[in-house]
Design a protein around this motif. Structure first.
Motif, PDB file in Angstrom:
ATOM      1  N   GLY A  51       0.791  -1.227   0.000  1.00 18.35           N
ATOM      2  CA  GLY A  51       0.000   0.000   0.000  1.00 18.35           C
ATOM      3  C   GLY A  51       0.819   1.270   0.000  1.00 18.35           C
ATOM      4  N   GLU A  52       2.136   1.163   0.312  1.00 21.45           N
ATOM      5  CA  GLU A  52       2.969   2.369   0.278  1.00 21.45           C
ATOM      6  C   GLU A  52       3.209   2.790  -1.164  1.00 21.45           C
ATOM      7  OE1 GLU A  52       5.837   3.339   3.528  1.00 21.45           O
ATOM      8  OE2 GLU A  52       6.099   1.163   3.519  1.00 21.45           O
ATOM      9  N   ARG A  53       3.466   4.085  -1.334  1.00 26.17           N
ATOM     10  CA  ARG A  53       3.625   4.632  -2.676  1.00 26.17           C
ATOM     11  C   ARG A  53       5.099   4.684  -3.065  1.00 26.17           C
ATOM     12  NH1 ARG A  53       0.032   5.098   0.738  1.00 26.17           N
ATOM     13  NH2 ARG A  53       0.489   7.274   1.314  1.00 26.17           N
ATOM     14  N   LEU A  54       5.367   4.153  -4.251  1.00 24.23           N
ATOM     15  CA  LEU A  54       6.713   4.102  -4.815  1.00 24.23           C
ATOM     16  C   LEU A  54       6.741   4.975  -6.067  1.00 24.23           C
ATOM     17  CD1 LEU A  54       9.591   2.788  -5.065  1.00 24.23           C
ATOM     18  CD2 LEU A  54       8.485   1.023  -6.488  1.00 24.23           C
ATOM     19  N   ALA A  55       7.475   6.087  -6.022  1.00 20.81           N
ATOM     20  CA  ALA A  55       7.569   6.992  -7.167  1.00 20.81           C
ATOM     21  C   ALA A  55       8.693   6.548  -8.094  1.00 20.81           C
ATOM     22  CB  ALA A  55       7.808   8.420  -6.693  1.00 20.81           C
ATOM     23  N   VAL A  56       8.574   6.899  -9.361  1.00 25.09           N
ATOM     24  CA  VAL A  56       9.641   6.626 -10.323  1.00 25.09           C
ATOM     25  C   VAL A  56       9.792   7.845 -11.220  1.00 25.09           C
ATOM     26  CG1 VAL A  56       7.994   5.367 -11.787  1.00 25.09           C
ATOM     27  CG2 VAL A  56      10.438   5.122 -12.195  1.00 25.09           C
ATOM     28  N   SER A 100       6.972   6.955  -0.179  1.00 26.68           N
ATOM     29  CA  SER A 100       7.994   6.484   0.760  1.00 26.68           C
ATOM     30  C   SER A 100       9.344   6.314   0.093  1.00 26.68           C
ATOM     31  CB  SER A 100       7.579   5.142   1.373  1.00 26.68           C
ATOM     32  OG  SER A 100       6.333   5.253   2.032  1.00 26.68           O
ATOM     33  N   ALA A 101       9.339   6.023  -1.201  1.00 29.90           N
ATOM     34  CA  ALA A 101      10.590   5.722  -1.901  1.00 29.90           C
ATOM     35  C   ALA A 101      10.507   6.255  -3.324  1.00 29.90           C
ATOM     36  CB  ALA A 101      10.860   4.224  -1.895  1.00 29.90           C
ATOM     37  N   LEU A 102      11.679   6.377  -3.934  1.00 24.94           N
ATOM     38  CA  LEU A 102      11.797   6.904  -5.291  1.00 24.94           C
ATOM     39  C   LEU A 102      12.796   6.065  -6.066  1.00 24.94           C
ATOM     40  CD1 LEU A 102      11.438   9.212  -7.463  1.00 24.94           C
ATOM     41  CD2 LEU A 102      13.330  10.384  -6.315  1.00 24.94           C
ATOM     42  N   VAL A 103      12.474   5.772  -7.317  1.00 24.23           N
ATOM     43  CA  VAL A 103      13.389   5.089  -8.234  1.00 24.23           C
ATOM     44  C   VAL A 103      13.767   6.075  -9.332  1.00 24.23           C
ATOM     45  CG1 VAL A 103      13.704   3.143  -9.812  1.00 24.23           C
ATOM     46  CG2 VAL A 103      12.287   2.870  -7.755  1.00 24.23           C
ATOM     47  N   VAL A 104      15.067   6.210  -9.598  1.00 25.81           N
ATOM     48  CA  VAL A 104      15.538   7.146 -10.621  1.00 25.81           C
ATOM     49  C   VAL A 104      16.539   6.453 -11.535  1.00 25.81           C
ATOM     50  CG1 VAL A 104      15.219   9.215  -9.202  1.00 25.81           C
ATOM     51  CG2 VAL A 104      17.409   8.012  -9.138  1.00 25.81           C
ATOM     52  N   ASP A 105      16.761   7.056 -12.706  1.00 31.37           N
ATOM     53  CA  ASP A 105      17.824   6.600 -13.601  1.00 31.37           C
ATOM     54  C   ASP A 105      18.945   7.632 -13.620  1.00 31.37           C
ATOM     55  OD1 ASP A 105      16.807   8.671 -15.113  1.00 31.37           O
ATOM     56  OD2 ASP A 105      16.188   7.432 -16.814  1.00 31.37           O
ATOM     57  N   VAL A 124      15.902   5.540  -1.808  1.00 28.33           N
ATOM     58  CA  VAL A 124      16.035   5.880  -3.228  1.00 28.33           C
ATOM     59  C   VAL A 124      16.766   4.735  -3.911  1.00 28.33           C
ATOM     60  CG1 VAL A 124      16.981   7.474  -4.946  1.00 28.33           C
ATOM     61  CG2 VAL A 124      16.078   8.360  -2.782  1.00 28.33           C
ATOM     62  N   VAL A 125      16.230   4.290  -5.039  1.00 25.36           N
ATOM     63  CA  VAL A 125      16.821   3.197  -5.813  1.00 25.36           C
ATOM     64  C   VAL A 125      17.292   3.752  -7.145  1.00 25.36           C
ATOM     65  CG1 VAL A 125      16.387   0.968  -6.921  1.00 25.36           C
ATOM     66  CG2 VAL A 125      15.339   1.481  -4.696  1.00 25.36           C
ATOM     67  N   SER A 138      21.223   0.030  -5.445  1.00 22.87           N
ATOM     68  CA  SER A 138      21.357  -0.408  -6.825  1.00 22.87           C
ATOM     69  C   SER A 138      20.205  -1.335  -7.212  1.00 22.87           C
ATOM     70  CB  SER A 138      22.679  -1.145  -7.024  1.00 22.87           C
ATOM     71  OG  SER A 138      22.688  -1.839  -8.259  1.00 22.87           O
ATOM     72  N   TYR A 139      19.526  -0.999  -8.292  1.00 20.51           N
ATOM     73  CA  TYR A 139      18.433  -1.802  -8.843  1.00 20.51           C
ATOM     74  C   TYR A 139      18.925  -3.230  -9.117  1.00 20.51           C
ATOM     75  CZ  TYR A 139      14.818  -2.879 -12.466  1.00 20.51           C
ATOM     76  OH  TYR A 139      13.826  -3.422 -13.236  1.00 20.51           O
ATOM     77  N   GLU A 140      20.055  -3.349  -9.796  1.00 19.43           N
ATOM     78  CA  GLU A 140      20.552  -4.675 -10.168  1.00 19.43           C
ATOM     79  C   GLU A 140      20.998  -5.466  -8.944  1.00 19.43           C
ATOM     80  OE1 GLU A 140      20.409  -6.322 -12.942  1.00 19.43           O
ATOM     81  OE2 GLU A 140      19.458  -4.643 -14.001  1.00 19.43           O
ATOM     82  N   LYS A 141      21.601  -4.804  -7.972  1.00 19.06           N
ATOM     83  CA  LYS A 141      22.048  -5.530  -6.772  1.00 19.06           C
ATOM     84  C   LYS A 141      20.867  -6.007  -5.937  1.00 19.06           C
ATOM     85  CE  LYS A 141      26.698  -3.638  -6.407  1.00 19.06           C
ATOM     86  NZ  LYS A 141      27.670  -2.842  -5.609  1.00 19.06           N
TER      87      LYS A 141
END
Length: 517
Positions: A51-56, A100-105, A124-125, A138-141
């Motif tokens: 239910g937590e929100r993950l931004a990208v 709660s979290a963010l994924v970036v490139d 942050v990922v 790290s996304y891959e790790k």
């Protein structure tokens, strides 16, 4: 209904087939099916709960498509951020959704410090290529370190994603979309727009937008192949189509126009494309006619929809672009109601109007959003008696074809006459030297509002305001013709490739208490 059903089906029926292509990297559906449950476990290992929100915030990639399904697998709510927004706008979205979290490139990693200063993110990922920056996972790790977790995806009307609209008035609104919304839209897309396991589709629309997300989900359900461009660029599109023998594309009209006018257009083999879906804004007839002429192997299908309806609600098949079973070509229409969707034209009170009478498009069906995040009043104003009121002006003919005329709020009233900008834009576009145009209403002491055309010209071509106005007089009624013409090098575009008329209109209405006169 569960979004992850699309992935499990693709792995089951197409496991040997290429699932994603990004630059020179290819992954099969078996590989994607192994990576997603590990990534989901990795996200959970960061302390993220259902239910937590993950931004990208990232450009298009194969990883972005995996992330959609990993978030759903872990029962997280994904919040794609607009890559063309300024940092304060995305900070607003992060705060509003309580992410709660963010994924970036790699493109957006430099913004993380500022984004974190504006909103307290726990994690942050980094999903770009290369090593993760300090204080980012790290996304891959995460994938390498975690064992696959069971699918804990939500279902039916549980919230799956929050997509922020453009915010042309006030702050952006977060559109809440459920598993039922996405799955229904995917089935609709497959049935209406011919996706199969043999489809090789090019993602050029941003994945933060429903024009990118909806085909991504539908194509996964069909078990086809995703070819990801980081973002739209005409030359990149030409190269990808030729190299990967892409057979399906989606473009907004401005993209089609840019390609047709690109100096290298004739250097590439684009004949592998069978279907081209176009939409997000009306296609000027002059541009469509040129596309049909210069790309004879392509079948064009128009799609109309909005974020609040999980994209596709009305479509115009290829055969109706020409004279046929319903007589004269219907290509001025947006199309007819898609499968599982009810569409009608209504007056301000919500009453259905007679055929041929302009009003507002209203939509009902399993694709209609749950509502706007934390905005119950806006939700109640938009969804009334089960019908989503789109804000788009249109009329419907006797055969059920819907003809978009304008945004209801963008209608120009000059001298008491209602003028729809699309009709004027079609006339301006028909001038041979015009590349792009937008028509807006500007204050006028005599007429209340005057029609103004803002025009960009083709390279090496010239025209005067008087020539454009005289040209329009030959095609449309005098009262509809532009009274003013302004020439510019370019027009402002939204992240979805739409011309931002609010930006064009703003300077002319400064100091006014309302945007009509």
């Amino acid at each position: 209904m569960q979004l992850t059903q699309a992935l499990t089906r693709a792995v089951q029926i197409s496991h040997r087939q290429t699932a994603t292509i990004y630059n020179d990297r290819k992954r099969t559906w078996r590989e994607v099916g192994q990576r997603v449950p590990r990534l989901a476990a990795g996200l959970r290992s960061l302390g993220l709960k259902p239910g937590e929100r993950l931004a990208v915030l990232a450009l298009n990639s194969d990883n972005y498509i995996e992330l959609f399904f990993a978030a759903a697998w872990a029962r997280l709510v994904i919040v794609p951020l607009n890559t063309r927004w300024a940092i304060p706008e995305n900070i607003y979205s992060l705060r509003d959704a309580g992410c709660s979290a963010l994924v970036v490139d790699e493109q957006f990693a430099p913004q993380v410090a500022e984004l974190r200063a504006g909103h307290a993110l726990r994690q942050v990922v980094y999903m770009g290529d290369g090593a993760a920056p300090r204080e980012m996972h790290s996304y891959e790790k995460l994938i390498e370190a975690c064992q696959p977790m069971p699918d804990e995806c939500g279902s039916d009307d549980e919230l799956c994603g929050i997509y922020y609209t453009g915010g042309t008035t006030g702050h952006p609104k977060g559109v809440m979309l459920s598993h039922t919304n996405f799955v229904s839209a995917s089935v609709n897309w497959i049935a209406t727009l011919h996706f199969t396991d043999q489809t090789i589709y090019m993602h050029s629309a941003g994945l933060f937008h429903l024009a990118g997300t909806s085909p991504a989900f539908a194509l996964t359900m069909a078990g086809g192949t995703h070819v990801c461009l980081p973002k739209f660029d005409a030359l990149l599109a030409f190269e990808a189509i030729q190299k990967h023998r892409i057979n399906y594309v989606l473009f907004v009209p401005t993209m089609v126009n840019m390609m047709l006018n690109h100096p290298d257009f004739d250097r590439y083999d684009l004949t592998s494309v069978r279907y081209c879906e176009y939409g997000a804004s009306p296609m000027p007839d002059a541009v469509l006619a040129k596309a049909i002429e210069k790309l004879p192997s392509w079948e064009f299908i128009q799609g109309y929809g909005m974020t609040e309806t999980a994209a596709l609600t009305v479509s115009l098949p290829w055969r109706f672009h020409f004279d046929g079973e319903h007589g004269k070509a219907k290509r001025q229409a947006a199309g007819r109601a898609s499968l599982g969707v009810d569409v009608k034209i209504v007056d301000p009170e919500g009453n259905e109007l007679p055929r041929g009478t302009p009003g507002e498009i209203a939509v009902r069906g399993s694709q209609v959003m749950l509502g706007y995040w934390n905005k119950p009043e806006a939700t109640a104003a938009a969804i009334r008696n089960g019908w989503m009121h789109t804000g788009d002006g249109a009329w419907m003919d006797e055969d059920g074809f819907v003809y978009i005329v304008d945004r209801v709020k963008d209608m120009i009233i000059s001298g008491g006459e209602n003028i729809y900008s699309r009709e004027v834009e079609n006339a301006v576009h028909a001038h041979p030297h015009v590349r792009e145009c937008a028509v807006i209403g500007v204050p006028d002491e005599k007429w209340g509002e005057a029609v103004m055309a803002i025009v960009t010209l083709k390279d090496g071509k010239s025209a005067t305001a008087a020539e454009i106005i005289d040209h329009c007089h030959k095609l449309i009624a005098n009262y509809k013709c532009p009274r003013r013409v302004e020439f510019r090098e370019s027009l402002p575009l939204s992240g979805a490739g739409k011309i931002m008329k609010n930006v064009l209109r703003e300077p002319y209405w400064q100091g006014k208490t309302r945007s009509v006169n």
